[in-house]
Design an enzyme around this catalytic site. Structure first.
Site, PDB file in Angstrom:
ATOM      1  N   SER A 126       0.804  -1.224   0.000  1.00 18.76           N
ATOM      2  CA  SER A 126       0.000   0.000   0.000  1.00 18.76           C
ATOM      3  C   SER A 126       0.838   1.275   0.000  1.00 18.76           C
ATOM      4  O   SER A 126       0.457   2.275  -0.614  1.00 18.76           O
ATOM      5  CB  SER A 126      -0.952  -0.013   1.199  1.00 18.76           C
ATOM      6  OG  SER A 126      -0.229  -0.155   2.403  1.00 18.76           O
ATOM      7  N   CYS A 174      -6.587  -6.809   0.237  1.00 19.55           N
ATOM      8  CA  CYS A 174      -5.320  -6.721   0.975  1.00 19.55           C
ATOM      9  C   CYS A 174      -4.780  -5.285   0.959  1.00 19.55           C
ATOM     10  O   CYS A 174      -5.386  -4.419   1.581  1.00 19.55           O
ATOM     11  CB  CYS A 174      -4.344  -7.757   0.441  1.00 19.55           C
ATOM     12  SG  CYS A 174      -3.081  -8.171   1.637  1.00 19.55           S
ATOM     13  N   ARG A 209      -2.523  -2.505   9.484  1.00 22.17           N
ATOM     14  CA  ARG A 209      -1.616  -3.021   8.461  1.00 22.17           C
ATOM     15  C   ARG A 209      -0.742  -4.145   9.052  1.00 22.17           C
ATOM     16  O   ARG A 209      -0.346  -4.058  10.217  1.00 22.17           O
ATOM     17  CB  ARG A 209      -0.742  -1.856   8.009  1.00 22.17           C
ATOM     18  CG  ARG A 209      -0.100  -2.051   6.698  1.00 22.17           C
ATOM     19  CD  ARG A 209       0.425  -0.728   6.157  1.00 22.17           C
ATOM     20  NE  ARG A 209       1.574  -0.992   5.346  1.00 22.17           N
ATOM     21  CZ  ARG A 209       2.806  -0.657   5.688  1.00 22.17           C
ATOM     22  NH1 ARG A 209       3.061  -0.017   6.785  1.00 22.17           N
ATOM     23  NH2 ARG A 209       3.796  -0.972   4.884  1.00 22.17           N
ATOM     24  N   ILE A 264      -1.778 -12.844   2.797  1.00 20.74           N
ATOM     25  CA  ILE A 264      -0.348 -12.602   2.565  1.00 20.74           C
ATOM     26  C   ILE A 264       0.018 -11.255   3.200  1.00 20.74           C
ATOM     27  O   ILE A 264      -0.390 -10.200   2.695  1.00 20.74           O
ATOM     28  CB  ILE A 264      -0.010 -12.589   1.058  1.00 20.74           C
ATOM     29  CG1 ILE A 264      -0.501 -13.868   0.372  1.00 20.74           C
ATOM     30  CG2 ILE A 264       1.488 -12.392   0.843  1.00 20.74           C
ATOM     31  CD1 ILE A 264      -0.500 -13.809  -1.151  1.00 20.74           C
ATOM     32  N   HIS A 283      -6.913 -12.691  -0.492  1.00 19.93           N
ATOM     33  CA  HIS A 283      -6.699 -12.559  -1.946  1.00 19.93           C
ATOM     34  C   HIS A 283      -7.651 -13.475  -2.712  1.00 19.93           C
ATOM     35  O   HIS A 283      -7.283 -14.616  -3.016  1.00 19.93           O
ATOM     36  CB  HIS A 283      -5.252 -12.939  -2.286  1.00 19.93           C
ATOM     37  CG  HIS A 283      -4.251 -11.923  -1.879  1.00 19.93           C
ATOM     38  ND1 HIS A 283      -3.703 -11.013  -2.752  1.00 19.93           N
ATOM     39  CD2 HIS A 283      -3.716 -11.643  -0.672  1.00 19.93           C
ATOM     40  CE1 HIS A 283      -2.863 -10.231  -2.106  1.00 19.93           C
ATOM     41  NE2 HIS A 283      -2.837 -10.588  -0.843  1.00 19.93           N
ATOM     42  N   GLU A 340      -8.386 -13.478  -5.691  1.00 21.41           N
ATOM     43  CA  GLU A 340      -7.941 -13.707  -7.080  1.00 21.41           C
ATOM     44  C   GLU A 340      -7.022 -14.918  -7.189  1.00 21.41           C
ATOM     45  O   GLU A 340      -6.710 -15.361  -8.292  1.00 21.41           O
ATOM     46  CB  GLU A 340      -7.247 -12.453  -7.634  1.00 21.41           C
ATOM     47  CG  GLU A 340      -5.831 -12.193  -7.132  1.00 21.41           C
ATOM     48  CD  GLU A 340      -5.758 -11.642  -5.709  1.00 21.41           C
ATOM     49  OE1 GLU A 340      -6.808 -11.552  -5.040  1.00 21.41           O
ATOM     50  OE2 GLU A 340      -4.648 -11.326  -5.253  1.00 21.41           O
TER      51      GLU A 340
HETATM   52  N1  GLN Z   1       1.343  -5.582   3.804  1.00 24.92           N
HETATM   53  C1  GLN Z   1       0.949  -4.975   2.577  1.00 24.92           C
HETATM   54  C2  GLN Z   1       0.676  -3.489   2.737  1.00 24.92           C
HETATM   55  O1  GLN Z   1       0.813  -2.948   3.765  1.00 24.92           O
HETATM   56  C3  GLN Z   1      -0.249  -5.657   1.971  1.00 24.92           C
HETATM   57  C4  GLN Z   1       0.107  -7.051   1.540  1.00 24.92           C
HETATM   58  C5  GLN Z   1      -0.685  -7.557   0.379  1.00 24.92           C
HETATM   59  O2  GLN Z   1      -1.384  -6.821  -0.319  1.00 24.92           O
HETATM   60  N2  GLN Z   1      -0.547  -8.818   0.089  1.00 24.92           N
HETATM   61  O3  GLN Z   1       0.316  -2.855   1.793  1.00 24.92           O
END
Ligand code: GLN
Length: 198
Positions: free
Chosen positions: A50, A80, A109, A137, A178, A180
């Site tokens: 992000s 995510c 986060r 993830i 996720h 997808e």
């Molecule tokens: N940890 C990531 C973030 O802070 C997000 C991880 C992901 O999109 N798989 O953006």
């Protein structure tokens, strides 16, 4: 008519989302420019990182158009990192980390901790008959929601049981996981239905 659904293509797992959306009868396009955003009936914001995504959105002159579009009612689905991008408030963000906002949630986060980088779990998702195999993830979770946010799924096992990992608020949806990954298009299908009914 098939809805045109954009996938924000600054960074992250764009191709997988395009594939799922196409399999559901939507017309998916990659979005990197304001003109592409303007052509969309709905927008998916993928996973990735992000902090990087928001920086790139600024560099590509997309951050304000994205904020305007979401404020104006464009249906959007964040997965995510995309959930973080749509959140109004972040815990454990980078210093000064900005978002598109619009979703009335506080997102934490990397909430599951570095030691449990990735894991999978079968989850009940509101509105779907059978469980979804959810792939997490370095995922965020939803720490708090305002009254207008509907909780669609929570973690069911382990130390994080009860944590909110899928939400909907009007035309906005977000998942910590996720959808997808794998061949199950049902969560995207919920979003395509949202776009069709918007
Ligand atoms: N940890 C990531 C973030 O802070 C997000 C991880 C992901 O999109 N798989 O953006």
């Amino acid at each position: 008519m098939n809805p045109t659904i954009g996938v924000l293509a600054l960074q992250g797992d764009v191709r997988e989302h395009l594939t799922v959306l196409r399999s559901l009868g939507a017309d998916p396009i990659s979005v990197r420019r304001p003109a592409e955003l303007a052509a969309c009936d709905g927008l998916v914001i993928p996973g990735g990182e992000s902090t990087t995504m928001v920086k790139l959105a600024r560099i590509f002159d997309l951050l304000e158009p994205l904020r305007d579009a979401v404020r104006g009612g464009l249906p959007a689905f964040g997965t995510c990192a995309g959930m973080i991008m749509l959140a109004d408030r972040i815990e454990d963000g980078a210093v000064g980390q900005e978002t598109i906002g619009g979703l009335h949630i506080t997102v934490r986060r990397n909430a599951f901790g570095r030691q449990v980088d990735s894991f999978e779990e079968d989850l009940h998702v509101e509105g779907l008959a059978d469980q979804v195999r959810a792939v997490f993830i370095r995922a965020p979770w939803v720490e708090a929601v305002d009254d207008d946010v509907e909780v669609l799924a929570r973690v069911e096992d382990g130390p994080a049981a009860g944590r909110i990992v899928a939400v909907r608020q009007g035309p906005l949806m977000a998942t910590s996981f996720h959808p997808e990954v794998g061949s199950d298009g049902r969560v995207h299908g919920m979003f395509v239905d949202l776009v069709r009914s918007a």
